[in-house]
Design a protein around this motif. Sequence first.
Motif, PDB file in Angstrom:
ATOM      1  N   UNK A  41       0.809  -1.222   0.000  1.00  0.00           N
ATOM      2  CA  UNK A  41       0.000   0.000   0.000  1.00  0.00           C
ATOM      3  C   UNK A  41       0.847   1.279   0.000  1.00  0.00           C
ATOM      4  N   UNK A  42       2.169   1.111  -0.120  1.00  0.00           N
ATOM      5  CA  UNK A  42       3.093   2.252  -0.199  1.00  0.00           C
ATOM      6  C   UNK A  42       3.060   3.165   1.027  1.00  0.00           C
ATOM      7  N   UNK A  43       2.873   2.591   2.201  1.00  0.00           N
ATOM      8  CA  UNK A  43       2.889   3.405   3.427  1.00  0.00           C
ATOM      9  C   UNK A  43       3.748   2.743   4.516  1.00  0.00           C
ATOM     10  N   UNK A  44       4.739   1.962   4.100  1.00  0.00           N
ATOM     11  CA  UNK A  44       5.610   1.318   5.083  1.00  0.00           C
ATOM     12  C   UNK A  44       6.341   2.361   5.922  1.00  0.00           C
ATOM     13  N   UNK A  45       6.657   3.509   5.328  1.00  0.00           N
ATOM     14  CA  UNK A  45       7.356   4.569   6.060  1.00  0.00           C
ATOM     15  C   UNK A  45       6.476   5.230   7.130  1.00  0.00           C
ATOM     16  N   UNK A  46       5.166   4.937   7.111  1.00  0.00           N
ATOM     17  CA  UNK A  46       4.244   5.497   8.104  1.00  0.00           C
ATOM     18  C   UNK A  46       3.917   4.487   9.204  1.00  0.00           C
ATOM     19  N   UNK A  47       4.658   3.412   9.265  1.00  0.00           N
ATOM     20  CA  UNK A  47       4.344   2.297  10.166  1.00  0.00           C
ATOM     21  C   UNK A  47       4.212   2.729  11.619  1.00  0.00           C
ATOM     22  N   UNK A  48       5.074   3.595  12.085  1.00  0.00           N
ATOM     23  CA  UNK A  48       5.078   3.995  13.500  1.00  0.00           C
ATOM     24  C   UNK A  48       4.441   5.362  13.744  1.00  0.00           C
ATOM     25  N   UNK A  49       3.757   5.885  12.725  1.00  0.00           N
ATOM     26  CA  UNK A  49       3.065   7.169  12.875  1.00  0.00           C
ATOM     27  C   UNK A  49       1.682   6.964  13.492  1.00  0.00           C
ATOM     28  N   UNK A  51      -2.166   7.344  13.555  1.00  0.00           N
ATOM     29  CA  UNK A  51      -3.112   7.427  12.446  1.00  0.00           C
ATOM     30  C   UNK A  51      -3.721   8.821  12.359  1.00  0.00           C
ATOM     31  N   UNK A  52      -3.882   9.477  13.500  1.00  0.00           N
ATOM     32  CA  UNK A  52      -4.446  10.829  13.506  1.00  0.00           C
ATOM     33  C   UNK A  52      -3.555  11.828  12.772  1.00  0.00           C
ATOM     34  N   UNK A  53      -2.275  11.505  12.590  1.00  0.00           N
ATOM     35  CA  UNK A  53      -1.336  12.405  11.914  1.00  0.00           C
ATOM     36  C   UNK A  53      -1.218  12.130  10.418  1.00  0.00           C
ATOM     37  N   UNK A  54      -1.975  11.147   9.905  1.00  0.00           N
ATOM     38  CA  UNK A  54      -1.898  10.793   8.494  1.00  0.00           C
ATOM     39  C   UNK A  54      -2.868  11.637   7.680  1.00  0.00           C
ATOM     40  N   UNK A  55      -2.622  11.712   6.391  1.00  0.00           N
ATOM     41  CA  UNK A  55      -3.541  12.409   5.488  1.00  0.00           C
ATOM     42  C   UNK A  55      -4.762  11.528   5.227  1.00  0.00           C
ATOM     43  N   UNK A  56      -5.782  12.109   4.580  1.00  0.00           N
ATOM     44  CA  UNK A  56      -7.003  11.352   4.307  1.00  0.00           C
ATOM     45  C   UNK A  56      -6.749  10.118   3.463  1.00  0.00           C
TER      46      UNK A  56
END
Length: 425
Positions: A41-49, A51-56
Amino acid sequence: DDIVHQELTVNQSLFYTAKLRLENISDLDIDNKINQVLTDLNILNKKNNLISNLSGGQRKRVSIAVELMTDPLILFLDEPTSPLDPQTVEDFLGILRKLSEKGTTVLMVTHKPEDLEYMDEVIFMAEGVNMVYQGDAKSYKDYFNVKTAVSVFSQISGKSSKTWIDKYLNPRPLSKSSSSSSFTQSSSETSMLKQFYWLTRRYFSIKINDKVNSMLMLLQAPIIAILICLIFKQITSAVLFMIAISAIWLGTQNAAREIVSEKAIYKRERMFNLYIFPYIFSKISVLSFFSIIQSMIFMLILTIHYNGSSVIVDINDPVYLFFWMVFLSISATFLGLLLSSLVKTSERAMTILPLILLPQIMLAGLITKVNNIFVEFISYFTISRWGVEGFSIIQENIIEDNNTNISLRPKDSNSPRGYKNDIEE
């Protein structure tokens, strides 16, 4: 709705999903699966972020990642591209195509004609829920004799729709795909005890990650306790009344939004394999933990203040008062969860909350004398009535202040309560 808890990190959300949905899966296998899904899904770099800080668009991908943890053969999406910007839409649809190439059938409802460019097959529905086309996504324009997808909608609406409904004779079978995965062959049913354990851990993680809200929740207890110390010079019936109302407020307010705020997630997990009792008891367990902490801080402040000053009446049994406050607060937690399960929005829960708390104040039997038999009967169902009397019994059999003399003494043995006080009489 995004079916994920925004207070968790992406990794935590997927980890708890796997624990709740799959049996006998090691943490290592789960971590490998998380990495694989997030890579797809091309979001491996967001693994430890968080969810509230992610874009829509990224939150949409996490919602899909939750479902992909169990390698579904088919994925239903209801207008997933509606809230996304054009660039994000293109990336998102590209990801869905990659999933379909790996064996997952994606069935997507859309009102955006441009989305059709990424589809293998398309179904058009006319008014009256009638199918008018099912087939290759590249051929529908020739079928309807139009140049754009937008023109199709004018053809299949209104009176002209009957022509296309009649033309559509035999439905064509959808493409079939089969896949097998060792990850899905483990049982998808988890025991109630394990669900309770992982739901409790997840809920506790949500509270810990939401540091600001949790800190504000815990700060309520010392703030109220300090105000009581500043206003009242000694332990009186009014102080015991304030402790009871504070316990009820803390418990109810803590729980009033806890179910309604995650209703979409609850419904999705119930459709999968979630048992209702582990879910409810996980809420009660975590909220009870916070009630214990709040009550401990509350009673500690009162004990230090009143037992350390030269007043007429000290706190005689702080331990018993603490346990009674915890009991009241947890009882109020049940009341808050009931409210949260009955309303449709968090805002409505907070609007109704005062309507629940105000009767607790008025029917406690301390502010004014209750003469009406009907009101007296209703007061037996309030937590505050029993809470105030319980504190009075624990503190002492006689509590005096400038305005009131409450004398607790045995009453008729047939009575539902063992004591009665002068205020009620």
